[in-house]
Design an enzyme around this catalytic site. Structure first.
Site, PDB file in Angstrom:
ATOM      1  CG  LEU A   1       1.994  35.072 -10.362  1.00  8.61           C
ATOM      2  CD1 LEU A   1       2.879  36.303 -10.232  1.00  8.61           C
ATOM      3  CD2 LEU A   1       2.692  33.989 -11.169  1.00  8.61           C
TER       4      LEU A   1
ATOM      5  NE  ARG B   1       2.061  41.243   5.633  1.00  6.62           N
ATOM      6  CZ  ARG B   1       1.564  42.169   4.820  1.00  6.62           C
ATOM      7  NH1 ARG B   1       0.900  43.185   5.322  1.00  6.62           N
ATOM      8  NH2 ARG B   1       1.708  42.064   3.519  1.00  6.62           N
TER       9      ARG B   1
ATOM     10  CG  ASN C   1      -1.132  40.879   2.109  1.00  7.39           C
ATOM     11  OD1 ASN C   1      -0.499  40.083   1.421  1.00  7.39           O
ATOM     12  ND2 ASN C   1      -1.593  42.017   1.634  1.00  7.39           N
TER      13      ASN C   1
ATOM     14  CE  LYS D   1     -24.918  10.552   8.968  1.00  2.08           C
ATOM     15  NZ  LYS D   1     -24.031   9.524   9.535  1.00  2.08           N
TER      16      LYS D   1
ATOM     17  CB  ALA E   1     -41.967  15.238  19.234  1.00  2.00           C
TER      18      ALA E   1
ATOM     19  CG  ASN F   1     -26.646   6.874  12.961  1.00  2.00           C
ATOM     20  OD1 ASN F   1     -26.679   7.184  14.147  1.00  2.00           O
ATOM     21  ND2 ASN F   1     -25.980   7.562  12.060  1.00  2.00           N
TER      22      ASN F   1
ATOM     23  CB  SER G   1     -43.736  11.341  20.490  1.00  2.00           C
ATOM     24  OG  SER G   1     -44.445  12.214  19.646  1.00  2.00           O
TER      25      SER G   1
ATOM     26  NE  ARG H   1     -46.469   1.779  24.841  1.00  2.00           N
ATOM     27  CZ  ARG H   1     -47.284   2.594  24.195  1.00  2.00           C
ATOM     28  NH1 ARG H   1     -46.795   3.578  23.473  1.00  2.00           N
ATOM     29  NH2 ARG H   1     -48.583   2.438  24.249  1.00  2.00           N
TER      30      ARG H   1
HETATM   31  C1  UD1 Z   1       2.635  43.856  -6.514  1.00  2.00           C
HETATM   32  C2  UD1 Z   1       3.003  44.805  -7.619  1.00  2.00           C
HETATM   33  C3  UD1 Z   1       2.518  46.211  -7.279  1.00  2.00           C
HETATM   34  C4  UD1 Z   1       1.042  46.206  -7.039  1.00  2.00           C
HETATM   35  C5  UD1 Z   1       0.682  45.180  -5.964  1.00  2.00           C
HETATM   36  C6  UD1 Z   1      -0.814  45.042  -5.879  1.00  2.00           C
HETATM   37  C7  UD1 Z   1       5.070  43.903  -8.561  1.00  2.00           C
HETATM   38  C8  UD1 Z   1       6.534  44.053  -8.620  1.00  2.00           C
HETATM   39  N1  UD1 Z   1       4.436  44.803  -7.782  1.00  2.00           N
HETATM   40  O1  UD1 Z   1       3.357  44.267  -5.364  1.00  2.00           O
HETATM   41  O2  UD1 Z   1       2.838  47.116  -8.328  1.00  2.00           O
HETATM   42  O3  UD1 Z   1       0.606  47.487  -6.669  1.00  2.00           O
HETATM   43  O4  UD1 Z   1       1.219  43.885  -6.313  1.00  2.00           O
HETATM   44  O5  UD1 Z   1      -1.165  44.223  -4.811  1.00  2.00           O
HETATM   45  O6  UD1 Z   1       4.502  43.032  -9.183  1.00  2.00           O
HETATM   46  N2  UD1 Z   1       4.648  36.009  -5.857  1.00  2.00           N
HETATM   47  C9  UD1 Z   1       5.181  34.798  -6.200  1.00  2.00           C
HETATM   48  N3  UD1 Z   1       6.517  34.672  -6.306  1.00  2.00           N
HETATM   49  C10 UD1 Z   1       7.367  35.713  -6.099  1.00  2.00           C
HETATM   50  C11 UD1 Z   1       6.817  36.958  -5.752  1.00  2.00           C
HETATM   51  C12 UD1 Z   1       5.460  37.086  -5.642  1.00  2.00           C
HETATM   52  O7  UD1 Z   1       4.444  33.825  -6.400  1.00  2.00           O
HETATM   53  O8  UD1 Z   1       8.580  35.518  -6.245  1.00  2.00           O
HETATM   54  C13 UD1 Z   1       3.200  36.151  -5.729  1.00  2.00           C
HETATM   55  C14 UD1 Z   1       2.794  36.443  -4.303  1.00  2.00           C
HETATM   56  O9  UD1 Z   1       2.516  35.257  -3.597  1.00  2.00           O
HETATM   57  C15 UD1 Z   1       1.550  37.290  -4.492  1.00  2.00           C
HETATM   58  C16 UD1 Z   1       1.802  38.011  -5.806  1.00  2.00           C
HETATM   59  O10 UD1 Z   1       2.782  37.266  -6.482  1.00  2.00           O
HETATM   60  O11 UD1 Z   1       0.386  36.513  -4.635  1.00  2.00           O
HETATM   61  C17 UD1 Z   1       2.216  39.443  -5.617  1.00  2.00           C
HETATM   62  O12 UD1 Z   1       3.424  39.523  -4.886  1.00  2.00           O
HETATM   63  P1  UD1 Z   1       3.631  40.587  -3.739  1.00  2.00           P
HETATM   64  O13 UD1 Z   1       4.956  40.334  -3.111  1.00  2.00           O
HETATM   65  O14 UD1 Z   1       2.456  40.650  -2.858  1.00  2.00           O
HETATM   66  O15 UD1 Z   1       3.735  41.940  -4.579  1.00  2.00           O
HETATM   67  P2  UD1 Z   1       3.501  43.396  -4.019  1.00  2.00           P
HETATM   68  O16 UD1 Z   1       4.737  43.870  -3.355  1.00  2.00           O
HETATM   69  O17 UD1 Z   1       2.242  43.456  -3.260  1.00  2.00           O
HETATM   70 MG    MG Z   2       0.962  42.084  -2.244  1.00  2.00          MG
END
Ligand code: UD1
Ligand code: MG
Length: 449
Positions: A10, A17, A229, A336, A365, A371, A390, A425
């Site tokens: 994912l 942030r 994050n 390089k 040296a 180049n 050198s 030279r």
């Molecule tokens: C999630 C878990 C939580 C866990 C935590 C650990 C769920 C509901 N909760 O929470 O239990 O303790 O991770 O870090 O899963 N993402 C998508 N699409 C979306 C939502 C999220 O791609 O629609 C991706 C985000 O970019 C991220 C990951 O999924 O890489 C996790 O999403 P995030 O919103 O960080 O979940 P948490 O609230 O941290």
């Molecule tokens: Mg998270």
């Protein structure tokens, strides 16, 4: 028989942030984007197929994944409606039968093959869902794992948790392994009736438990599930990752006098019995053969260093630097896109770019290969057993033959034949007694002022 495995990464998030124009998962650790670390981990854990869910900066993220996994299937999640919704973006990949599905986050770069392997092992032993959990004294923000005996019955997100549940310190790392044949049916039952109005992947735990599936938590070290994050977390993860690399290299037989001052990239390859002095940086694409010595304060990237070669102190090897066996590149030298032959020496204050130096040649040296003419790069070729005096400028394109000798201070613009001696030279002129006369004249000039 080996179980087939689909990994779903994912990586749709923007990462506000990070305060960055770049998608979060493209920030790097050890020279590799965060998502690249995750892809490599699932590959080592035996993933036979890979699906990546992208959203923010979709094309850039896909482009970063391709070189690592040419066959990765890329899915776009246009609206971010939660982690379950994100997994469902890869529905087409889930419709093809597979034994294990690993669901991982693109922003957890420190996930190790062993943790992923433990979750898959749980499936191999009969579990239907294995959730990677971790113990922490500071569980705030994480989903809490609700267990009954050795079974997991639910994951409750922080926002939904009761006061009693908030006391639980066994937390959801977010990553899971799920038996392929159950996953789609579970995901399709997930609803968004919660405080965030999101489809939570974590809800498949309670859904699975209700259907009498075997759901387990697998405890992994917290490092494995650290999500990035902020820039601070990125720096902290870099530091943890570098520590792992140092330990791994030491275990493989590399000597480091001050390991905490040596920086590695994800693809650094160093043979046993290499010695690395303090304060050395390895950028991407470095390979070093046995018994080479990297002296202090050297910056090395895209370079191949032969056995027993010596580099530094204070050397800079840039992409395309190739040092053969026992070659030496000493202090304040930059190399390089150049091959330095076996036993050849480039020891002091020198720039060698777009060049080849034959075996056992000695570069004095202050030698510079000129180049670049402002438009094009040109090649300098130096044969074997040549001697460059050198402070020589070699104006490329130019060739200095085998066994040739170039006088110090030369500007070489024409080829030098094998075994020839080249002077480029002005001839020296000595005038007897003229120094004394000159001093007298200048002293007189000064006293008249
Ligand atoms: C999630 C878990 C939580 C866990 C935590 C650990 C769920 C509901 N909760 O929470 O239990 O303790 O991770 O870090 O899963 N993402 C998508 N699409 C979306 C939502 C999220 O791609 O629609 C991706 C985000 O970019 C991220 C990951 O999924 O890489 C996790 O999403 P995030 O919103 O960080 O979940 P948490 O609230 O941290
Ligand atoms: Mg998270």
């Amino acid at each position: 028989m080996a179980r087939s495995c689909l990994a779903i990464v994912l990586a749709a998030g923007e990462g506000t942030r990070m305060q960055s124009a770049m998608p979060k998962v493209l920030h790097k650790i050890g020279g590799l984007p965060l998502v690249g670390h995750v892809v490599r981990a699932v590959q080592t854990a035996g993933a036979t197929r890979l699906a990546v869910v992208v959203g923010f900066g979709a094309d850039e993220v896909a482009a970063a994944v391709r070189p690592l996994a040419a066959k990765a299937e890329i899915f776009t999640q246009t609206k971010r409606l939660g982690t379950a919704h994100a997994v469902l973006a890869a529905r087409a990949a889930l419709q093809k039968p597979v034994d294990d599905v690993l669901i991982v986050f693109g922003d957890t770069p420190l996930i190790e093959e062993t943790a992923l392997g433990a979750a898959r092992q749980a499936l191999a032993e009969g579990a239907d869902i294995a959730v990677m959990g971790f113990h922490t004294d500071n569980p705030s923000g994480y989903g809490r794992l609700i267990e009954k005996g050795d079974r997991l019955v639910a994951i409750v997100e922080e926002k939904e948790a009761t006061e009693a549940q908030k006391q639980i310190t066994f937390c959801n790392g977010g990553l899971m392994a799920v038996r392929g044949k159950h996953l789609l049916a579970l995901l399709d039952r997930v609803e968004n009736k919660n405080t965030r109005g999101e489809y939570y992947l974590t809800d498949i735990v309670a859904l699975g438990a209700k259907r009498k599936l075997e759901v387990r938590a697998v405890a992994v070290g917290i490092e494995n599930v650290i999500g990035i994050n902020t820039r601070l977390e990125l720096a902290e993860a870099e530091s943890l990752w570098q520590h792992r690399q140092r330990v791994a290299h030491l275990q493989r037989g590399v000597t480091m006098l001050a390991p905490e001052t040596v920086y590695f990239s994800y693809d650094t390859q160093i043979a046993a019995d290499v010695l690395i002095e303090p304060q050395v940086f390895f950028g991407c694409g470095v390979k070093i053969a046995a018994r080479a010595v990297i002296h202090a304060f050297s910056h090395i990237e895209g370079a191949e260093i032969g056995g027993a070669a010596q580099v530094g102190p204070f050397a800079r090897l840039r992409p395309g630097a190739q040092l053969a066996q026992s070659a030496r590149v000493g202090n304040f030298c930059e190399v390089k896109n150049a091959a330095v032959g076996a036993g050849a020496k480039v020891n002091h204050l020198t720039y060698i770019g777009d060049a080849s130096i034959g075996a056992h040649s000695n570069i004095g040296a202050g030698t510079i290969t000129c180049n670049y003419d402002g438009y094009n790069k040109w090649h300098t070729e130096i044969g074997e057993n040549a001697f460059i005096g050198s402070n020589t400028a070699l104006v490329a394109p130019v060739r200095v033959g085998n066994g040739a000798y170039v006088a110090s201070g030369s500007v070489i613009t024409e080829n030098v034949a094998d075994d020839a001696l080249a002077f480029g030279r002005a001839r020296q002129v000595n005038k007897e007694g003229r120094a004394k006369e000159l001093r007298a004249r200048y002293a007189a000039l000064k006293s008249r002022k």
